[in-house]
Design an enzyme around this catalytic site. Structure first.
Site, short mmCIF file in Angstrom:
data_model
loop_
_atom_site.label_atom_id
_atom_site.label_comp_id
_atom_site.label_asym_id
_atom_site.label_seq_id
_atom_site.Cartn_x
_atom_site.Cartn_y
_atom_site.Cartn_z
N ARG A 30 0.90 -0.63 0.13
CA ARG A 30 0.09 0.08 0.13
C ARG A 30 0.73 0.89 0.03
NH1 ARG A 30 -1.50 1.93 4.22
NH2 ARG A 30 -2.36 -0.29 5.72
N TYR B 98 -16.63 16.42 -15.75
CA TYR B 98 -16.54 15.13 -15.87
C TYR B 98 -17.89 14.93 -14.23
CZ TYR B 98 -17.15 10.33 -14.84
OH TYR B 98 -17.40 8.75 -14.13
N ASP C 219 -7.42 19.06 -13.87
CA ASP C 219 -7.46 18.35 -14.79
C ASP C 219 -6.57 17.87 -15.83
OD1 ASP C 219 -8.18 15.96 -15.92
OD2 ASP C 219 -10.08 15.87 -13.99
N LYS D 235 -7.95 6.94 -19.45
CA LYS D 235 -8.19 8.03 -20.16
C LYS D 235 -6.98 7.35 -21.29
CE LYS D 235 -11.93 8.45 -18.04
NZ LYS D 235 -12.65 7.20 -18.53
O1 P1T Z 1 -12.91 7.00 -14.28
P1 P1T Z 1 -11.96 7.93 -13.48
O2 P1T Z 1 -10.76 7.09 -13.33
O3 P1T Z 1 -12.15 7.57 -11.97
O4 P1T Z 1 -11.65 8.90 -13.73
C1 P1T Z 1 -12.65 10.23 -13.38
C2 P1T Z 1 -12.96 11.28 -14.70
C3 P1T Z 1 -12.77 12.22 -14.04
N1 P1T Z 1 -11.78 13.35 -14.65
C4 P1T Z 1 -12.04 13.12 -16.48
C5 P1T Z 1 -11.91 14.32 -16.64
C6 P1T Z 1 -12.45 12.38 -16.82
O5 P1T Z 1 -13.56 12.12 -17.59
C7 P1T Z 1 -12.92 11.02 -15.61
C8 P1T Z 1 -13.55 9.78 -16.05
N2 P1T Z 1 -13.93 10.16 -16.88
C9 P1T Z 1 -15.38 8.87 -18.02
C10 P1T Z 1 -15.41 7.97 -17.27
C11 P1T Z 1 -15.72 9.23 -18.93
O6 P1T Z 1 -17.00 9.11 -20.06
O7 P1T Z 1 -15.83 10.66 -18.99
#
Ligand code: P1T
Length: 379
Positions: free
Chosen positions: A46, A98, A170, A195
Site C-alpha cells: 500500500r 466530468y 484535470d 483514458k
Molecule cells: O473514471 P475515473 O478513472 O475514476 O476518472 C474520473 C474522471 C476524471 N476526470 C475526467 C475529465 C474524466 O473524464 C473522468 C472519467 N470520465 C469518464 C468515465 C467519461 O466517460 O467521461
C-alpha cells in the site's frame, strides 16, 4: 530529455536484479525484513511497490513534475486532493466538468462541510470574484468534459498565487503531449489515467503530479493513509501505455480534426464543440496553452433532436457506444444519460449538456473509416 523520449525513458531505470528493460510486475503485498526495519526500501505494497513507483516516476517525468502518485481511479486521485481540505474550506470549481467529479464534490464533500462554487471559467478572471479567506482550492478541467471549453491555466494560476490558494488541473483530455499545467503555474495535475495515459481501455487508474515536496509529502501521506492505490499489474499496463502516448496522441489529433471538420459541414448537425475551430470562444487560449486540439469532439443534432441523436448512437458501427474515452478505439457517448447523468438536468442544460449532445472519443483507426461510419449513422 524531450517529450517523446520521456514517454519511453522518463524516470525509468533497468531493473537492478536482472536488467529487465520493463519493470517486473512485483505482485506482492509485502517484503521480507532481516530485522525489524531492515528492508530494501519496501515494507508493504500500500505504501510502496516497485512497479507502481516506476509508473509514478514516469507520471512525474511526462508532466514536468518532481513527484507522481498513482491511484485506483481518477476519482480516487481527486478524492486525495480533496482530503487536503478541512470543514469550512471553500473550492472554486469550473461548472463544466466530468459528472463523477461533480458527484464527488456535491454528494460526498459538501456533507463533510466543504463548500463549492461552480462557475463558468471561460473568462478566468471571474475566479477571483469567488475567492475569500476560506478558499483553499481552485479546480480546473480543461478542455472540459464534455463541452470542450478551454480555461486559461496561466490566468487561473496568477489568481491562485495572489491569494495563496492551490490550483489543480484535470489534464485528462489534453494529456501532457498537448498541455503541461505545472509549467503554466498549476500546483497539482490530475489525470484519469484510465483514458489517454493508459490508452487501451484495459484499466482504471488515477494520477497526481506535483512539483512541491511539502505538497507531495501530504499527498503521499493521504495515499498511504486512505489506501486507494492501484495494483502492480495495472501499473505495468499504464507504463506500457505511456510509452506510445506521443504517437497515439498525434493520430488522435489528426483524426479529431478530420471528424470535427466533417461534422461542422454536415447539414444535419447543429453545433460542433472542438477547440481547434477559429470561432471556438477560447480558441486563442487553446492555441497558446496547447500544442494541438486533441481527439475529443462533441456535437448536437439539428434542432436539438433527441431521437435523431439516439438513432445515430445506435447506428454507429466502428464507434462503440460506451462510457469512457482516450483508448485507441473510437467511442461515442450520450453525456446526458451516461457520463453526466449525475448532474441535475437543469444544471447540465445550463452548460450545454442537452439531450441531443453526442460526445466522440476519436480513436486512431483510419480517418476514412471513421468519417464513413459517421456518414452512414447520420444519414
Ligand atoms: O473514471 P475515473 O478513472 O475514476 O476518472 C474520473 C474522471 C476524471 N476526470 C475526467 C475529465 C474524466 O473524464 C473522468 C472519467 N470520465 C469518464 C468515465 C467519461 O466517460 O467521461
Amino acid at each position: 530529455m524531450k517529450f517523446n523520449t520521456k514517454t519511453i525513458h522518463g524516470g525509468q531505470k533497468h531493473d537492478p536484479a536482472y536488467g529487465s528493460v520493463m519493470p517486473p510486475i512485483y505482485q506482492t503485498s509485502t517484503y521480507a525484513q532481516s530485522t525489524p526495519g531492515g528492508h530494501k526500501g519496501y515494507e508493504y505494497s500500500r505504501t510502496h511497490n516497485p512497479t507502481r513507483n516506476a509508473l509514478e516516476n514516469a507520471f512525474a517525468s511526462i508532466e514536468n513534475g518532481n513527484y507522481g502518485l498513482a491511484f485506483a481511479s481518477g476519482l480516487a486521485a481527486i478524492d486525495a486532493v480533496l482530503k487536503l481540505l478541512k470543514p469550512g474550506d471553500e473550492v472554486v470549481s469550473t461548472n463544466d466538468l466530468y459528472g463523477g467529479t461533480y458527484r464527488l464534490f456535491t454528494r460526498i464533500y459538501e456533507d463533510f462541510g466543504i463548500n463549492f462554487h461552480f462557475i463558468g471559467m471561460k473568462n478566468a478572471e471571474r475566479i477571483e470574484e469567488y475567492i475569500n479567506k476560506k478558499t483553499k482550492l481552485i479546480w480546473v478541467e480543461t478542455p472540459t468534459n464534455p463541452m470542450m471549453n478551454v480555461i486559461d491555466i496561466k490566468a487561473a494560476s496568477t489568481i491562485a498565487k495572489k491569494h495563496n490558494v492551490l490550483l489543480a488541473v484535470d489534464n485528462t483530455f489534453a494529456t501532457p503531449y498537448l498541455q503541461r499545467p505545472l509549467d503554466l503555474g498549476a500546483d497539482i495535475v490530475m489525470h484519469s489515467a484510465t483514458k489517454y495515459l493508459g490508452g487501451h481501455s484495459d484499466l482504471v487508474m488515477g494520477a497526481l503530479i506535483v512539483k512541491n515536496k511539502a505538497l507531495a509529502d501530504k499527498l503521499y501521506f493521504i495515499q498511504n493513509a486512505s489506501g486507494a492505490i492501484c495494483g502492480p499489474q495495472d501499473a505495468f499496463l499504464a507504463l506500457r501505455g505511456i510509452k506510445t502516448l506521443h504517437i497515439r496522441m498525434q493520430r488522435h489529433c489528426e483524426n479529431g480534426r478530420a471528424v470535427a471538420e466533417y461534422l461542422n459541414n454536415h447539414s444535419k448537425i447543429e453545433n460542433v464543440y472542438w477547440s481547434g475551430f477559429e470561432n471556438h470562444p477560447n480558441h486563442h487560449i487553446a492555441k497558446s496553452q496547447m500544442d494541438d486540439f486533441g481527439g475529443m469532439v462533441s456535437f448536437t443534432t439539428k434542432g436539438n433532436n433527441y431521437e435523431e441523436a439516439i438513432k445515430i448512437l445506435e447506428n454507429l458501427k466502428i464507434f462503440t457506444l460506451a462510457e469512457s474515452l482516450g483508448g485507441v478505439e473510437s467511442l461515442a457517448g450520450h453525456p446526458a444519460s451516461m457520463t453526466h447523468a449525475s448532474i441535475p438536468k437543469e444544471e447540465r442544460e445550463k452548460i450545454g449538456v442537452v439531450d441531443s449532445l453526442i460526445r466522440l472519443s476519436v480513436g486512431i483507426e483510419d480517418e476514412e473509416d471513421l468519417i464513413a461510419d459517421l456518414k452512414q449513422a447520420i444519414e
